[in-house]
Structure formats: C-alpha cells, structure tokens
Design a protein around this motif. Structure first.
Motif, PDB file in Angstrom:
ATOM      1  N   ARG A 270     -22.242  40.186 -15.014  1.00 36.69           N
ATOM      2  CA  ARG A 270     -21.132  39.509 -14.330  1.00 36.69           C
ATOM      3  C   ARG A 270     -21.071  39.908 -12.858  1.00 36.69           C
ATOM      4  O   ARG A 270     -20.806  39.062 -11.981  1.00 36.69           O
ATOM      5  CB  ARG A 270     -19.816  39.850 -15.032  1.00 36.69           C
ATOM      6  N   GLU A 273     -23.817  38.126 -11.085  1.00 37.55           N
ATOM      7  CA  GLU A 273     -23.461  36.723 -10.913  1.00 37.55           C
ATOM      8  C   GLU A 273     -22.462  36.536  -9.786  1.00 37.55           C
ATOM      9  O   GLU A 273     -22.585  35.606  -8.971  1.00 37.55           O
ATOM     10  CB  GLU A 273     -22.891  36.179 -12.222  1.00 37.55           C
ATOM     11  N   SER A 276     -24.296  37.137  -6.493  1.00 37.12           N
ATOM     12  CA  SER A 276     -25.139  35.990  -6.146  1.00 37.12           C
ATOM     13  C   SER A 276     -24.297  34.801  -5.696  1.00 37.12           C
ATOM     14  O   SER A 276     -24.660  34.079  -4.755  1.00 37.12           O
ATOM     15  CB  SER A 276     -26.005  35.604  -7.341  1.00 37.12           C
ATOM     16  N   GLU A 277     -23.162  34.620  -6.357  1.00 40.92           N
ATOM     17  CA  GLU A 277     -22.280  33.526  -5.935  1.00 40.92           C
ATOM     18  C   GLU A 277     -21.724  33.787  -4.535  1.00 40.92           C
ATOM     19  O   GLU A 277     -21.643  32.864  -3.702  1.00 40.92           O
ATOM     20  CB  GLU A 277     -21.136  33.395  -6.951  1.00 40.92           C
TER      21      GLU A 277
END
Length: 391
Positions: A270, A273, A276-277
């Motif tokens: 998480r 993620e 990266s977002e």
C-alpha cells in the motif's frame, strides 16, 4: 366281593353301620366327617381329641378360627409380595402370566403376585461398550482398532423381547460396522488425519444396521479410540507418525509466519502504491508546469529568438555547474578550454589551515609565509594554464 352282595358273610357297611340288629341310616353326616378330621389333626399335633360332643364343638370352632387367621396371614403375605418400587431412572415392564401386559412409571406399585411379574429397566443411565480387534485396511495393512459405544435403553419392551441379548447384538453390529469402514480406509488415515471420518462413518453404518432389529437402544455417542499397528512393526510406524507430526508442525509454523508477515507486506504494498501514485501526480504536475513555462517563453522566443536562446543556454549551464566544484573556462576566439581546479585548491587550503592550527609552531607563522604559499598556488595555476594552452 362287594360288602352287600348275597352270601357275603362279612357284610359290613363301609360307613360303620351293620344291617344286623339295626336299620340302615343312609350316608354319614358331612359335619361329623369334618369333626373327625379336625380331631385326628389335633391328635397328630399333640392335641386332645376328646370324644364328647361339647369338646368336639369347641375344637371345631377353634379350628375354624385358626383357618381364618391363617388365610388372612397368607393373604397379607401375598399382598406384600405384590409390592414393587420402581426407581426414578427405571421403567417397570409388567408380565401377566409370562406375557407382556404394560409399562409402569416410577414409584411404589402393586401387582398381584404369582400373576404379574415386574421387570425394572434403567432407561436413563448411559452404558459403555467397547469393540476392538485386528482389522485389515484398504491398503492391505493390519491395524489394531478400538471403538467405544455409549448407548441407553429407549424402549424397554423392545429391549427385553425383540432379540435374545440386545447388548451382544449391539456388540456384534459395532464390530461389523467398524470392520467394514476400516476395510475401506487407508492405514495412514486411520492412524492420523482420517480418524474423525472413520468415527462418523461407523456411527452412520451402526445406526443403519441396528434399526431393522428394533433393539430398543439409542446410540448416544461413538468414540474412536487410538489405533495402533501390530507390535512387530510398531517402531517403524512410530517413526512415520513422528515424521507426519513434524510435517504438521512445520506447516503450522509456516502458516503462522505467513499470517505474521502478510500484514507487513500488505502495508508495504500500500505504501509503494501510494508513493507511486504521488510520483505519478508529481511528474504530471511538473510536466504541466514545464508546458506552461514553455508556452510563456514561446512569445518571447518569437520576438527575439537569439536573445532568448542565449538566455536559456546560460540558465541551463548555471543549473549544471551549480552542483560541481570543477570550473571550465572557455576563451573567446580560442580553440582551447581552460580547466580551473578550484576543488583541489580549496582542499589544499583547508589542509593547510588544519595543519597550522594543530602545529606547535603555528605561533611563528607570519603574513610572509602566507604570501609565499599564495605565490606558489599562483605559479601552479599559471603552469596549468600554459599547459592547457599548449594542448
């Protein structure tokens, strides 16, 4: 020859009367026979069997009273023999002249003795029965298994009269059901992981077997006791079971480790993620900013292309050289580029300052020595410049 036939000289009346010298009086009186019998009984038991009528009448009255009392005593004994106590956990099965008549509830009951018979049957206690033996498994191995059956009596009448011996019949049915289930199961399953399956299948088969016989028995529970191999191969099977237990232990430890590490891995996923977002959004915004900046520079470039190009070049070089300690000098009109080693010069100056601070002779340092060091650095710089010019 009959007593009353003609020509019989011994003509005697069986009732004690003789036709000679008297007349025939007919059959004897029943009361007199009764009195004679009582008198003889009294004589037999040591009493006085007097011959006068008064004594005979008194004896007859006493005998009648004794018989009544004896009859009453016998009646009381008979009534007492008919009493029976049925306990709370029991039911009484009544047999009348050997045939089933009824079932009575707990309590104090009376049934006529010698006519009815009461058989108490315990219907609440749980009885245990064990069936065991050496049996052949599906994979042609011999194993010693034991099954403990717990049951109670559900129908007293069926329990007593449906079969000759319901307990023995249940034992035989349990043994047959267990052998059938074991014969269709592998030995490893019987010794380790398949024990619960064997227990359930044995109970289902046992219920189906005893149902047509109407034993009056309800199976409460079935316990599959620990199975074991024959003594000749016990050590080898113990090693195999130990290995399987170790395997289960390792699997459990691996599952525990997986459950422990999984939340951390999921949190890390998480976080990656989200990072990266965020990176995606930052790159998009930076690209959009660059696009906006170039869109603003476009009118200026169209108005003065040379000046704008030169300014962009200078700004780019400033950004590049701002992060390095090396300086490159481009001489206009010449084909050579000078290299100024400012990093080495600054490093040497720092070393000299540290040496002066730590040397015991730093108090004797004078501006003249500093000037000499500066002159040497200048000579090194000029030498390097001339070398670069020759190159």
């Amino acid at each position: 020859m009959a007593w009353n036939e003609p020509g019989n000289s011994n003509n005697k009346d069986p009732w004690g009367n003789n036709n000679k010298g008297g007349k025939d009086q007919g059959p004897p009186d029943l009361d007199e026979i009764y009195r004679d019998t009582v008198t003889k009984m009294k004589k037999a038991f040591g009493g006085n069997g007097g011959s006068n009528n008064g004594s005979s009448n008194g004896s007859s009255g006493a005998s009648s009273t004794g018989l009544v009392i004896g009859f009453i005593v016998v009646l009381l004994v008979w009534a007492y023999m008919g009493l029976a106590t049925i306990k709370e956990a029991q039911r009484g099965v009544v047999l009348r002249f050997g045939e089933f008549h009824s079932i009575i509830e707990p309590g104090l009951k009376w049934q006529p003795a010698f006519v009815d018979k009461i058989i108490p049957v315990d219907v609440e206690s749980v009885v245990s029965l064990t069936a065991s033996g050496e049996m052949l498994t599906q994979d042609e191995n011999v194993v010693i298994v034991s099954m403990d059956i717990q049951y109670r009596i559900l129908d007293p009448r069926a329990y007593l009269f449906s079969v000759t011996d319901p307990d023995y019949s249940l034992h035989q049915a349990t043994d047959a059901a267990l052998r059938q289930v074991v014969g269709h199961t592998n030995m490893d399953d019987i010794l380790t992981t398949g024990r619960e399956v064997v227990r359930q299948q044995t109970r289902e088969l046992l219920d189906a077997t005893i149902e047509p016989y109407n034993l009056g028995i309800e199976v409460v529970d079935v316990n599959f006791l620990p199975a074991r191999p024959p003594e000749q191969v016990k050590e080898a099977f113990d090693d195999a079971i130990a290995a399987q237990e170790d395997e289960e232990k390792f699997v459990n430890e691996a599952n525990a480790y997986a459950r422990e590490i999984e939340p951390t891995a999921r949190a890390k996923v998480r976080r990656m993620e989200q990072e990266s977002e965020a990176y995606k959004q930052r790159v998009i915004l930076e690209a959009q900013g660059e696009i906006a900046r170039f869109e603003k520079l476009l009118p200026e470039y169209q108005a003065a292309p040379e000046v704008t190009r030169q300014r962009l070049y200078i700004e780019t070089m400033e950004a590049v050289y701002a992060n390095t300690s090396k300086v490159m000098i481009d001489v206009e009109g010449g084909g050579n580029m000078m290299y100024l080693p400012l990093d080495k010069i600054m490093q040497q100056q720092n070393n000299n300052v540290q040496t002066q601070n730590t040397s015991p002779f730093n108090q004797n340092s004078t501006p003249q020595s500093t000037s000499i060091e500066a002159t040497r650095n200048s000579e090194r710089f000029n030498t390097g410049r001339q070398s670069s010019g020759r190159n």
